[in-house]
Write a protein that holds these residues in place. Structure first.
Motif, PDB file in Angstrom:
ATOM      1  N   VAL A  90     -10.153   4.447   6.601  1.00  0.00           N
ATOM      2  CA  VAL A  90      -9.216   2.978   7.008  1.00  0.00           C
ATOM      3  C   VAL A  90      -7.666   3.522   6.735  1.00  0.00           C
ATOM      4  N   LEU A  91      -6.898   3.338   7.786  1.00  0.00           N
ATOM      5  CA  LEU A  91      -5.567   3.681   7.659  1.00  0.00           C
ATOM      6  C   LEU A  91      -4.959   2.341   8.220  1.00  0.00           C
ATOM      7  N   SER A  92      -4.806   1.314   7.393  1.00  0.00           N
ATOM      8  CA  SER A  92      -3.755   0.392   7.727  1.00  0.00           C
ATOM      9  C   SER A  92      -3.041  -0.135   6.584  1.00  0.00           C
ATOM     10  N   LEU A  93      -2.040  -0.964   6.771  1.00  0.00           N
ATOM     11  CA  LEU A  93      -1.071  -1.135   5.660  1.00  0.00           C
ATOM     12  C   LEU A  93      -1.209  -2.445   5.134  1.00  0.00           C
ATOM     13  N   PRO A  94      -1.583  -2.440   3.804  1.00  0.00           N
ATOM     14  CA  PRO A  94      -1.887  -3.758   3.211  1.00  0.00           C
ATOM     15  C   PRO A  94      -0.531  -4.235   2.392  1.00  0.00           C
ATOM     16  N   PRO A  95      -0.547  -5.344   2.056  1.00  0.00           N
ATOM     17  CA  PRO A  95       0.674  -5.890   1.601  1.00  0.00           C
ATOM     18  C   PRO A  95       1.174  -5.213   0.488  1.00  0.00           C
ATOM     19  N   ILE A  96       0.428  -4.530  -0.327  1.00  0.00           N
ATOM     20  CA  ILE A  96       1.067  -4.110  -1.614  1.00  0.00           C
ATOM     21  C   ILE A  96       1.620  -2.597  -1.502  1.00  0.00           C
ATOM     22  N   ALA A  97       1.441  -2.018  -0.169  1.00  0.00           N
ATOM     23  CA  ALA A  97       2.060  -0.832   0.209  1.00  0.00           C
ATOM     24  C   ALA A  97       3.068  -1.008   1.331  1.00  0.00           C
ATOM     25  N   SER A  98       3.606  -2.352   1.209  1.00  0.00           N
ATOM     26  CA  SER A  98       4.543  -2.622   2.167  1.00  0.00           C
ATOM     27  C   SER A  98       5.987  -1.747   1.942  1.00  0.00           C
ATOM     28  N   ASN A  99       6.405  -1.697   0.614  1.00  0.00           N
ATOM     29  CA  ASN A  99       7.441  -0.992   0.212  1.00  0.00           C
ATOM     30  C   ASN A  99       7.340   0.183   0.203  1.00  0.00           C
ATOM     31  N   ASP A 100       6.136   0.566  -0.022  1.00  0.00           N
ATOM     32  CA  ASP A 100       5.740   2.350   0.085  1.00  0.00           C
ATOM     33  C   ASP A 100       4.530   2.489   0.850  1.00  0.00           C
ATOM     34  N   PRO A 101       4.868   2.538   2.247  1.00  0.00           N
ATOM     35  CA  PRO A 101       3.717   2.870   3.157  1.00  0.00           C
ATOM     36  C   PRO A 101       2.769   4.048   2.962  1.00  0.00           C
ATOM     37  N   ILE A 102       3.260   4.895   2.548  1.00  0.00           N
ATOM     38  CA  ILE A 102       2.586   6.290   2.121  1.00  0.00           C
ATOM     39  C   ILE A 102       1.519   6.116   1.248  1.00  0.00           C
ATOM     40  N   LEU A 103       1.434   5.033   0.571  1.00  0.00           N
ATOM     41  CA  LEU A 103       0.137   4.580  -0.437  1.00  0.00           C
ATOM     42  C   LEU A 103      -1.108   4.241   0.412  1.00  0.00           C
ATOM     43  N   SER A 104      -0.725   3.681   1.497  1.00  0.00           N
ATOM     44  CA  SER A 104      -1.826   3.274   2.496  1.00  0.00           C
ATOM     45  C   SER A 104      -2.419   4.332   3.121  1.00  0.00           C
ATOM     46  N   TRP A 105      -1.823   5.640   3.339  1.00  0.00           N
ATOM     47  CA  TRP A 105      -2.647   6.801   3.366  1.00  0.00           C
ATOM     48  C   TRP A 105      -3.181   7.729   2.274  1.00  0.00           C
ATOM     49  N   VAL A 106      -2.477   7.847   1.237  1.00  0.00           N
ATOM     50  CA  VAL A 106      -2.643   8.484   0.069  1.00  0.00           C
ATOM     51  C   VAL A 106      -4.138   7.822  -0.452  1.00  0.00           C
ATOM     52  N   TRP A 107      -4.138   6.666  -0.845  1.00  0.00           N
ATOM     53  CA  TRP A 107      -5.205   6.059  -1.450  1.00  0.00           C
ATOM     54  C   TRP A 107      -6.731   6.247  -0.490  1.00  0.00           C
ATOM     55  N   PRO A 108      -6.765   5.893   0.830  1.00  0.00           N
ATOM     56  CA  PRO A 108      -7.855   5.987   1.255  1.00  0.00           C
ATOM     57  C   PRO A 108      -8.387   7.711   1.378  1.00  0.00           C
ATOM     58  N   PHE A 109      -7.294   8.292   1.408  1.00  0.00           N
ATOM     59  CA  PHE A 109      -7.808   9.900   1.580  1.00  0.00           C
ATOM     60  C   PHE A 109      -8.297  10.392   0.225  1.00  0.00           C
ATOM     61  N   VAL A 110      -7.514  10.085  -0.699  1.00  0.00           N
ATOM     62  CA  VAL A 110      -8.140  10.409  -2.005  1.00  0.00           C
ATOM     63  C   VAL A 110      -9.598   9.902  -2.290  1.00  0.00           C
ATOM     64  N   ALA A 111      -9.601   8.555  -2.133  1.00  0.00           N
ATOM     65  CA  ALA A 111     -11.083   8.008  -2.203  1.00  0.00           C
ATOM     66  C   ALA A 111     -12.243   8.534  -1.492  1.00  0.00           C
ATOM     67  N   THR A 112     -11.849   8.915  -0.200  1.00  0.00           N
ATOM     68  CA  THR A 112     -12.761   9.791   0.562  1.00  0.00           C
ATOM     69  C   THR A 112     -13.168  11.043  -0.116  1.00  0.00           C
ATOM     70  N   VAL A 113     -11.919  11.831  -0.494  1.00  0.00           N
ATOM     71  CA  VAL A 113     -12.181  13.192  -0.973  1.00  0.00           C
ATOM     72  C   VAL A 113     -13.272  13.001  -2.115  1.00  0.00           C
ATOM     73  N   GLN A 114     -12.941  12.022  -2.931  1.00  0.00           N
ATOM     74  CA  GLN A 114     -13.894  11.854  -4.307  1.00  0.00           C
ATOM     75  C   GLN A 114     -15.003  11.138  -4.178  1.00  0.00           C
ATOM     76  N   MET A 115     -15.313  10.319  -3.010  1.00  0.00           N
ATOM     77  CA  MET A 115     -16.487   9.557  -3.224  1.00  0.00           C
ATOM     78  C   MET A 115     -17.338   9.551  -1.751  1.00  0.00           C
TER      79      MET A 115
END
Length: 556
Positions: A90-115
């Protein structure tokens, strides 16, 4: 959604917690705001209601915050649902990442690598590698959001070459900063990396050797830890792969060459020893060398069948890793020489061209620099009767004389200069090529030749008088005089060398014919003024030349 998040957290092994903690923390704050606003609206006295006025604007702000929390929770659950059900990342922009959009990429990638499942983990690791390649801010966020441990875990995935390559590439892209390299070290990454390097297909070994090189380049602690984990032995082993197969010297039965061929066997024997790394609180670190030790020769046939360009790439990467490990480290330089790495480096300098040849020369340059600063290493490694030392010197001189490339000549010249104290008086063959380079059209090459000759002629060298006479005999005075018209660095070292020659061989006719006395008298005051030791040396040289020109020999 909060209940779903709780069930997810309690039922998922190796849960990636960073986004959950961030999102739930924001949700908690917004619910607290809602509770505070509701309490203000309770029926109380007229005075209290006048003092604490609640407007419609307050409700609109609160509804917006709660809507953002709903969006964040929905996005969070979709991320973990996708990971659990082997779906697309999932690569969409949540409200929490509106000020730092890169988090909406990093979190899904890291979660997928780990789980995630292995194919998805590979894709996500490649995504992190791409993000890390863009800029340093992305690298910082990936490390801060816990991206290093799952990448190390993926690197250990020996069943998948693609997974190891993806993880090694991502870690390599992250490792261009000391703090980020230290994060990998603190996660006990060094023993794992060494284990993967020693027991993987060639394509993986290339990426891992690059990772070793990058980490050693940016962090001295990583440099020491890699050496402690005995990474030098497999690097030399891979560097020497097929190097001596067609060498006629192999049939001569010389132990020094034969021992190099046996490095692979020694590496496999050493790899069964448990690591005594200082991270003992991690039980896995002491058993990393045990894991897969029985697989030590599994990839031998694959190596032999690999394409020539892959073999060349591996040797190039290993040579660069050895260069970075040896840089500024006497201990690591000694370890390389103890594995018979000098012979291998000399042979590759002779046979190879391009980046591999450059990396081998730079490794030699670092080892000789360490030998210059450490008498024990110098005496043990560069003895006059050492076949390895002789092979190295022969190749350095060949490069200086025959190769017209400053990128190769400069490290070769520096290496000969670092070994100045090891050459006996009769070994004048090293002086001639350096004197010839004084006339090189490239100023940097000519300057390095002067610097190296200074190490032969300086008083710290026991044979300075003999070497000074040899420099003059090889007609080094005239080109040296021309260098005094060069840049400041060239003038500085040129004056030093002229003073040494005048002090140690002042009665030479070559010095008189070249009017060295006049040159020293007119030495640039701006150069000598910044170096008091040079000003004193110039005065001493002038004194010697005046005495000899007057026919009087100074008392010794």
């Amino acid at each position: 959604m909060l209940r779903s998040a709780v069930r997810l957290a309690t039922s998922t092994p190796s849960l990636y917690e960073r986004p959950i903690r961030r999102v739930v923390s924001d949700v908690s704050k917004n619910l607290d705001r809602a509770l505070t606003l509701v309490r203000k609206c309770k029926r109380r006295s007229v005075l209290h209601r006048v003092v604490s006025i609640t407007s419609a604007t307050d409700f609109r702000k609160l509804f917006n915050l709660l809507d953002a929390s709903v969006g964040d929770m929905r996005w969070l659950l979709s991320i973990f649902d996708s990971v659990g059900n082997n779906g697309d990342i999932v690569l969409s922009l949540p409200p929490i990442a509106s000020n730092d959009p890169i988090l909406s990429w990093v979190w899904p990638f890291v979660a997928t690598v780990q789980m995630g499942q292995l194919p998805d983990r590979i894709e996500a690791a490649n995504g992190l590698a791409s993000l890390a390649q863009d800029n340093d801010r992305n690298k910082k966020i990936i490390v801060e959001e816990g991206g290093v441990p799952p990448l190390l875990k993926l690197l250990k995935e020996s069943a998948s070459t693609d997974a190891q390559i993806a993880a090694a590439t991502a870690l390599f892209n992250l490792s261009n900063d000391q703090d980020r390299v230290r994060m990998i070290v603190d996660e006990v990454g060094v023993p794992l990396i060494v284990q993967v390097l020693g027991d993987s297909p060639m394509r993986v070994q290339i990426r891992v050797a690059n990772l070793v090189s990058r980490m050693a380049e940016y962090d001295s602690i990583a440099q020491e830890d890699f050496a402690r984990e005995n990474v030098i032995r497999p690097l030399v082993s891979m560097l020497s792969f097929e190097t001596f197969v067609d060498d006629s010297k192999l049939q001569s039965g010389k132990p020094s060459i034969h021992s190099l061929v046996q490095i692979n066997k020694e590496m496999e024997r050493d790899s069964i020893l448990p690591s005594n790394h200082h991270h003992r609180r991690y039980s896995s670190s002491s058993s990393l060398h045990l894991e897969g030790s029985s697989r030590g020769g599994n990839h031998r046939k694959e190596r032999e069948a690999e394409k020539p360009e892959v073999k060349l790439g591996l040797k190039t990467s290993c040579a660069e890793a050895l260069w970075m490990l040896a840089r500024g480290s006497v201990l690591n330089s000694r370890r390389i020489t103890e594995t018979k790495g000098l012979l291998c480096l000399a042979k590759l300098i002779e046979k190879e061209r391009g980046e591999l040849q450059v990396n081998c020369l730079m490794t030699i340059m670092e080892i000789t620099a360490a030998a210059e600063s450490n008498a024990d290493l110098r005496r043990a490694t560069f003895k006059t009767n050492s076949p390895a030392a002789k092979a190295v010197v022969d190749q350095l001189l060949r490069v200086i004389k025959e190769v017209d490339s400053p990128s190769l000549q400069i490290p070769a010249i520096k290496s000969i200069g670092s070994l100045a104290r090891t050459f006996p008086a009769r070994e004048t063959r090293v002086i001639g090529p350096l004197v010839t380079q004084l006339s090189h059209r490239n100023q940097e090459v000519a300057t390095e030749a002067v610097v190296s000759l200074c190490k032969f002629a300086c008083p710290d060298n026991f044979l300075c008088i003999e070497h000074s006479k040899a420099i003059i005999e090889f007609n080094g005075v005239q080109p040296l005089m021309k260098l005094l018209r060069g840049n400041e660095r060239m003038q500085l070292h040129g004056l030093f060398l002229l003073c040494y020659l005048a002090t140690h061989a002042g009665n030479s006719e070559a010095l008189e014919q070249a009017r060295v006395l006049n040159a020293l008298d007119g030495a640039d005051r701006s150069v000598t003024g910044q170096h008091p030791e040079l000003r004193e040396l110039v005065s001493k040289a002038i004194y010697h030349l005046n005495l000899y020109h007057a026919g009087i020999h100074p008392q010794r």
